[in-house]
Scaffold this motif. Structure first.
Motif, PDB file in Angstrom:
ATOM      1  N   VAL A 282       0.870  -1.186   0.000  1.00  0.00           N
ATOM      2  CA  VAL A 282       0.000   0.000   0.000  1.00  0.00           C
ATOM      3  C   VAL A 282       0.906   1.235   0.000  1.00  0.00           C
ATOM      4  CG1 VAL A 282      -1.717   1.313   1.303  1.00  0.00           C
ATOM      5  CG2 VAL A 282      -1.805  -1.196   1.306  1.00  0.00           C
ATOM      6  N   THR A 283       0.928   1.935  -1.112  1.00  0.00           N
ATOM      7  CA  THR A 283       1.721   3.172  -1.166  1.00  0.00           C
ATOM      8  C   THR A 283       0.933   4.265  -1.884  1.00  0.00           C
ATOM      9  OG1 THR A 283       2.804   2.883  -3.325  1.00  0.00           O
ATOM     10  CG2 THR A 283       3.866   1.806  -1.430  1.00  0.00           C
ATOM     11  N   VAL A 284       1.196   5.479  -1.477  1.00  0.00           N
ATOM     12  CA  VAL A 284       0.668   6.652  -2.180  1.00  0.00           C
ATOM     13  C   VAL A 284       1.862   7.592  -2.371  1.00  0.00           C
ATOM     14  CG1 VAL A 284      -0.913   8.621  -2.054  1.00  0.00           C
ATOM     15  CG2 VAL A 284      -1.641   6.390  -1.177  1.00  0.00           C
ATOM     16  N   ALA A 285       2.045   8.089  -3.583  1.00  0.00           N
ATOM     17  CA  ALA A 285       3.203   8.959  -3.859  1.00  0.00           C
ATOM     18  C   ALA A 285       3.145  10.202  -2.976  1.00  0.00           C
ATOM     19  CB  ALA A 285       3.201   9.370  -5.333  1.00  0.00           C
TER      20      ALA A 285
ATOM     21  N   HIS B 219       0.956  12.968  -3.929  1.00  0.00           N
ATOM     22  CA  HIS B 219      -0.500  12.804  -3.979  1.00  0.00           C
ATOM     23  C   HIS B 219      -1.092  12.375  -2.634  1.00  0.00           C
ATOM     24  CE1 HIS B 219       0.371  13.006  -8.231  1.00  0.00           C
ATOM     25  NE2 HIS B 219      -0.928  13.011  -8.509  1.00  0.00           N
ATOM     26  N   ARG B 220      -0.297  12.546  -1.575  1.00  0.00           N
ATOM     27  CA  ARG B 220      -0.771  12.051  -0.281  1.00  0.00           C
ATOM     28  C   ARG B 220      -1.852  12.944   0.327  1.00  0.00           C
ATOM     29  NH1 ARG B 220       2.395  14.779   3.673  1.00  0.00           N
ATOM     30  NH2 ARG B 220       2.515  13.055   5.129  1.00  0.00           N
ATOM     31  N   ARG B 221      -2.554  12.346   1.286  1.00  0.00           N
ATOM     32  CA  ARG B 221      -3.568  13.034   2.091  1.00  0.00           C
ATOM     33  C   ARG B 221      -4.677  13.672   1.253  1.00  0.00           C
ATOM     34  NH1 ARG B 221      -0.330  10.485   4.303  1.00  0.00           N
ATOM     35  NH2 ARG B 221       0.780  10.949   6.242  1.00  0.00           N
ATOM     36  N   ARG B 222      -5.077  12.947   0.200  1.00  0.00           N
ATOM     37  CA  ARG B 222      -6.292  13.390  -0.503  1.00  0.00           C
ATOM     38  C   ARG B 222      -7.233  12.215  -0.723  1.00  0.00           C
ATOM     39  NH1 ARG B 222      -3.752  15.134  -6.426  1.00  0.00           N
ATOM     40  NH2 ARG B 222      -1.900  15.992  -5.433  1.00  0.00           N
ATOM     41  N   GLY B 223      -7.136  11.234   0.163  1.00  0.00           N
ATOM     42  CA  GLY B 223      -8.133  10.163   0.161  1.00  0.00           C
ATOM     43  C   GLY B 223      -7.835   8.987  -0.751  1.00  0.00           C
ATOM     44  N   ILE B 224      -6.611   8.924  -1.306  1.00  0.00           N
ATOM     45  CA  ILE B 224      -6.334   7.824  -2.241  1.00  0.00           C
ATOM     46  C   ILE B 224      -6.212   6.501  -1.488  1.00  0.00           C
ATOM     47  CG2 ILE B 224      -4.721   6.915  -3.950  1.00  0.00           C
ATOM     48  CD1 ILE B 224      -4.111   9.773  -4.789  1.00  0.00           C
ATOM     49  N   ALA B 225      -5.489   6.510  -0.352  1.00  0.00           N
ATOM     50  CA  ALA B 225      -5.380   5.261   0.422  1.00  0.00           C
ATOM     51  C   ALA B 225      -6.758   4.798   0.872  1.00  0.00           C
ATOM     52  CB  ALA B 225      -4.468   5.464   1.636  1.00  0.00           C
ATOM     53  N   ARG B 226      -7.569   5.727   1.299  1.00  0.00           N
ATOM     54  CA  ARG B 226      -8.936   5.367   1.714  1.00  0.00           C
ATOM     55  C   ARG B 226      -9.688   4.681   0.568  1.00  0.00           C
ATOM     56  NH1 ARG B 226     -12.815   6.195   5.336  1.00  0.00           N
ATOM     57  NH2 ARG B 226     -11.365   7.269   6.702  1.00  0.00           N
ATOM     58  N   ALA B 227      -9.613   5.258  -0.633  1.00  0.00           N
ATOM     59  CA  ALA B 227     -10.318   4.660  -1.776  1.00  0.00           C
ATOM     60  C   ALA B 227      -9.770   3.255  -2.049  1.00  0.00           C
ATOM     61  CB  ALA B 227     -10.157   5.548  -3.018  1.00  0.00           C
TER      62      ALA B 227
ATOM     63  N   THR C  58       0.190  -6.834   7.305  1.00  0.00           N
ATOM     64  CA  THR C  58       1.212  -6.486   8.294  1.00  0.00           C
ATOM     65  C   THR C  58       1.547  -5.018   8.028  1.00  0.00           C
ATOM     66  OG1 THR C  58       2.984  -7.277   6.822  1.00  0.00           O
ATOM     67  CG2 THR C  58       2.175  -8.815   8.487  1.00  0.00           C
ATOM     68  N   VAL C  59       1.879  -4.287   9.063  1.00  0.00           N
ATOM     69  CA  VAL C  59       1.914  -2.826   8.905  1.00  0.00           C
ATOM     70  C   VAL C  59       3.289  -2.251   9.237  1.00  0.00           C
ATOM     71  CG1 VAL C  59      -0.504  -2.772   9.594  1.00  0.00           C
ATOM     72  CG2 VAL C  59       1.228  -2.200  11.271  1.00  0.00           C
ATOM     73  N   THR C  60       3.613  -1.154   8.541  1.00  0.00           N
ATOM     74  CA  THR C  60       4.835  -0.439   8.902  1.00  0.00           C
ATOM     75  C   THR C  60       4.539   0.621   9.960  1.00  0.00           C
ATOM     76  OG1 THR C  60       4.410   0.901   6.968  1.00  0.00           O
ATOM     77  CG2 THR C  60       6.132  -0.738   6.754  1.00  0.00           C
ATOM     78  N   GLU C  61       3.316   1.126   9.965  1.00  0.00           N
ATOM     79  CA  GLU C  61       2.916   2.109  10.979  1.00  0.00           C
ATOM     80  C   GLU C  61       1.610   1.641  11.608  1.00  0.00           C
ATOM     81  OE1 GLU C  61       3.537   6.534  10.152  1.00  0.00           O
ATOM     82  OE2 GLU C  61       3.411   5.672   8.167  1.00  0.00           O
ATOM     83  N   ALA C  62       1.499   1.842  12.921  1.00  0.00           N
ATOM     84  CA  ALA C  62       0.330   1.319  13.645  1.00  0.00           C
ATOM     85  C   ALA C  62      -0.847   2.290  13.644  1.00  0.00           C
ATOM     86  CB  ALA C  62       0.729   0.994  15.083  1.00  0.00           C
ATOM     87  N   THR C  63      -0.696   3.431  13.000  1.00  0.00           N
ATOM     88  CA  THR C  63      -1.726   4.471  13.121  1.00  0.00           C
ATOM     89  C   THR C  63      -2.647   4.562  11.908  1.00  0.00           C
ATOM     90  OG1 THR C  63      -0.036   5.955  12.305  1.00  0.00           O
ATOM     91  CG2 THR C  63      -0.450   5.978  14.683  1.00  0.00           C
ATOM     92  N   ILE C  64      -2.399   3.741  10.893  1.00  0.00           N
ATOM     93  CA  ILE C  64      -3.106   3.959   9.632  1.00  0.00           C
ATOM     94  C   ILE C  64      -4.392   3.134   9.509  1.00  0.00           C
ATOM     95  CG2 ILE C  64      -2.904   3.825   7.112  1.00  0.00           C
ATOM     96  CD1 ILE C  64       0.157   4.140   7.520  1.00  0.00           C
ATOM     97  N   TYR C  65      -4.325   1.829   9.823  1.00  0.00           N
ATOM     98  CA  TYR C  65      -5.368   0.908   9.365  1.00  0.00           C
ATOM     99  C   TYR C  65      -6.547   0.702  10.307  1.00  0.00           C
ATOM    100  CZ  TYR C  65      -2.036   0.033   5.694  1.00  0.00           C
ATOM    101  OH  TYR C  65      -1.198   0.204   4.640  1.00  0.00           O
ATOM    102  N   GLY C  66      -6.419   1.162  11.550  1.00  0.00           N
ATOM    103  CA  GLY C  66      -7.531   1.007  12.495  1.00  0.00           C
ATOM    104  C   GLY C  66      -8.809   1.656  11.991  1.00  0.00           C
ATOM    105  N   ARG C  67      -8.668   2.761  11.275  1.00  0.00           N
ATOM    106  CA  ARG C  67      -9.861   3.491  10.812  1.00  0.00           C
ATOM    107  C   ARG C  67     -10.683   2.670   9.828  1.00  0.00           C
ATOM    108  NH1 ARG C  67      -5.744   6.401   9.701  1.00  0.00           N
ATOM    109  NH2 ARG C  67      -6.452   8.340  10.614  1.00  0.00           N
ATOM    110  N   TRP C  68     -10.085   1.645   9.245  1.00  0.00           N
ATOM    111  CA  TRP C  68     -10.849   0.787   8.317  1.00  0.00           C
ATOM    112  C   TRP C  68     -11.199  -0.560   8.951  1.00  0.00           C
ATOM    113  CZ3 TRP C  68      -6.353   3.139   5.672  1.00  0.00           C
ATOM    114  CH2 TRP C  68      -6.702   4.377   5.139  1.00  0.00           C
ATOM    115  N   GLY C  69     -11.069  -0.623  10.272  1.00  0.00           N
ATOM    116  CA  GLY C  69     -11.538  -1.827  10.983  1.00  0.00           C
ATOM    117  C   GLY C  69     -10.491  -2.897  11.175  1.00  0.00           C
TER     118      GLY C  69
END
Ligand SMILES: CC(C)(COP(=O)(O)OP(=O)(O)OC[C@H]1O[C@@H](n2cnc3c(N)ncnc32)[C@H](O)[C@@H]1OP(=O)(O)O)[C@@H](O)C(=O)NCCC(=O)NCCS
Length: 432
Positions: free
Chosen positions: A110-113, A116-124, A144-155
């Protein structure tokens, strides 16, 4: 039945539409096509890596041939063929109880350039993955995650933990069992096959585990073109008295300032049984000219601490490692064996909808669960992430209740603790 071939499933229309509204194109990438090299370059850039060489592209292409690769393209950009965001998913399976597995929609890359970050691309992309997985019949997604703060919002929430272990060998006199079999050095070229054989046997017994794949084992063995440690990799295999190969240790020796005090860095230590575990750990700890043994992705309470004279020679740093996302409550909960009976209504809060609602969870004395939607009032309430964390029994309901994540009467929470107690501590022993 969840399909194992996922690369031909259609793209999620809600995500396609949301991205199109921002002028972006959501598209599948054929691992065999010309779009693969730019895809891989974008993944590497996203993880702060180097530009892959042509040889590395071909090696990765081979490894990722069965994957569902999805890119987000900004065709107005200077390099329109390079995706500005990437995700890689595939059909895997999760061991939920010893001997029982459930199809798992595994997600990686999962990467976003940064442009182009912080405009909802990862969410989509993430919500698109979840909708596609659920529509295809997957009850669980994982990563498996590199940062623990990203994926909780999607359950997603941690369901299996792992320890990064460092052992000070000067304090670690061996007091554990003496394995009766033998150890032999084996050639790196033979490792992918050997690692796959041993790992395949152990992963079906360990809740939280998933299968490896050829590219993963080639990476551990240092046989991929990007391997920086290829020349340093050594490996020993343990054979029992019947001549059956039961364990593999792959490692490197890294010199420190003092030549007599190298680090032995474990790249894989897979043991099919207690004998092999003791033999491989003893080999590592008693290796001459080694002061520290470092091994990641070990069980949260590492068994080696019971095999040496001074358990404080072992430092174990805990990390959340395997994150799961429940997409289908009845099938996820019914997939495992339980340690006791239960009759309770779980109220699950899931903003994305997949698991939302009240669920009657009935587990019989044999530990078999039947789960159905119900109109009854919930006995316990929790967000969907907490359900993922409870699923394999890696954390107790009473522990999550202390953090306010599960709400219910203490006696009822205790019943969940009893029923969900795992047959083996969950562990994921690879990255994916
Ligand atoms: C992490 C990453 C994928 C996020 O992509 P993005 O398109 O910027 O994310 P979005 O704009 O869709 O943001 C979605 C949400 O995540 C949050 N978020 C994004 N990146 C985050 C980060 N690094 N840490 C914490 N929260 C983050 C956003 O604030 C947003 O929150 P909201 O839903 O509460 O509004 C991107 O920054 C990236 O590629 N990072 C480097 C590679 C990486 O770490 N990948 C994850 C591998 S496991």
């Amino acid at each position: 039945m969840a399909p194992t071939q996922t690369s031909t499933l259609p793209l999620d229309t809600a995500s396609s539409t949301a991205l199109a509204e921002s002028g972006l194109e959501y598209a599948l990438v054929d691992p065999d096509g010309d779009a693969f090299a730019p895809f891989l370059r974008s993944v590497s850039r996203g993880f702060l890596g180097e530009e892959p060489t042509a040889e590395e592209v071909e090696s990765a292409r081979k490894s990722l041939r069965d994957r569902r690769l999805t890119g987000v393209f900004d065709r107005a950009g200077a390099v329109p063929e390079a995706p500005v965001a990437t995700v890689d998913s595939w059909a895997s399976e999760l061991t939920v109880s010893p001997g029982r597995t459930l199809p798992l929609w595994s997600i990686s890359a999962v990467t976003v350039a940064p442009t182009h970050r912080r405009r909802g691309i990862a969410r989509a992309m993430l919500t698109g993955e979840l909708r596609t997985a659920a529509a295809a019949g997957y009850a669980l997604a994982g990563l498996t995650v590199t940062e623990a703060t990203i994926y909780g919002r999607w359950g997603f929430s941690p369901a299996a933990w792992a320890a990064d272990v460092v052992v000070d060998t000067s304090r670690a006199r061996w007091t554990g069992p003496v394995a009766p079999g033998r150890l032999d050095f084996v050639a790196p070229e033979s490792l992918p096959e050997r690692l796959a054989a041993v790992h395949e046997r152990i992963r079906v017994r360990r809740p939280g585990a998933v299968p490896g794949w050829e590219g993963r084992w080639r990476g551990v063995a240092g046989l991929t073109p990007e391997s920086k440690d290829a020349k340093k990799i050594r490996a020993v295999a343990y054979r029992d008295l019947d001549g059956v190969e039961r364990g593999i240790l792959v490692y490197t020796l890294d010199e420190r300032e003092d030549y007599t005090a190298h680090d032995l860095h474990v790249r894989a230590l897979f043991a099919d049984g207690d004998e092999a575990l003791a033999a491989l750990w003893r080999f590592a700890l008693e290796h001459d000219l080694v002061a520290r043994v470092k091994a990641d992705l070990q069980p949260p309470a590492p068994p080696v601490q019971w095999m040496i004279s001074d358990r404080r020679a072992v430092t174990a740093t805990l990390t959340d490692h395997h994150w799961l996302r429940v997409l289908d409550v009845p099938r996820a909960l019914a997939s495992r064996d339980y340690s006791g009976a239960l009759d309770m209504v779980f109220g699950i809060d899931d903003p994305l909808g997949f698991a939302h609602g009240a669920w009657a969870v009935r587990i019989d004395d044999a530990g078999i669960a039947v789960v159905e939607p119900t109109d009854a009032e919930p006995d316990v309430r929790m967000p969907v992430g907490a359900l993922a964390s409870l699923l394999l029994g890696g954390v107790r309901a009473t522990e999550l209740a202390a953090a306010g994540l599960v709400v219910g009467e203490p006696a009822r929470l205790g019943e969940i603790d009893g029923a969900f107690a795992p047959a083996a501590t969950p562990l994921l022993d690879i990255w994916y």
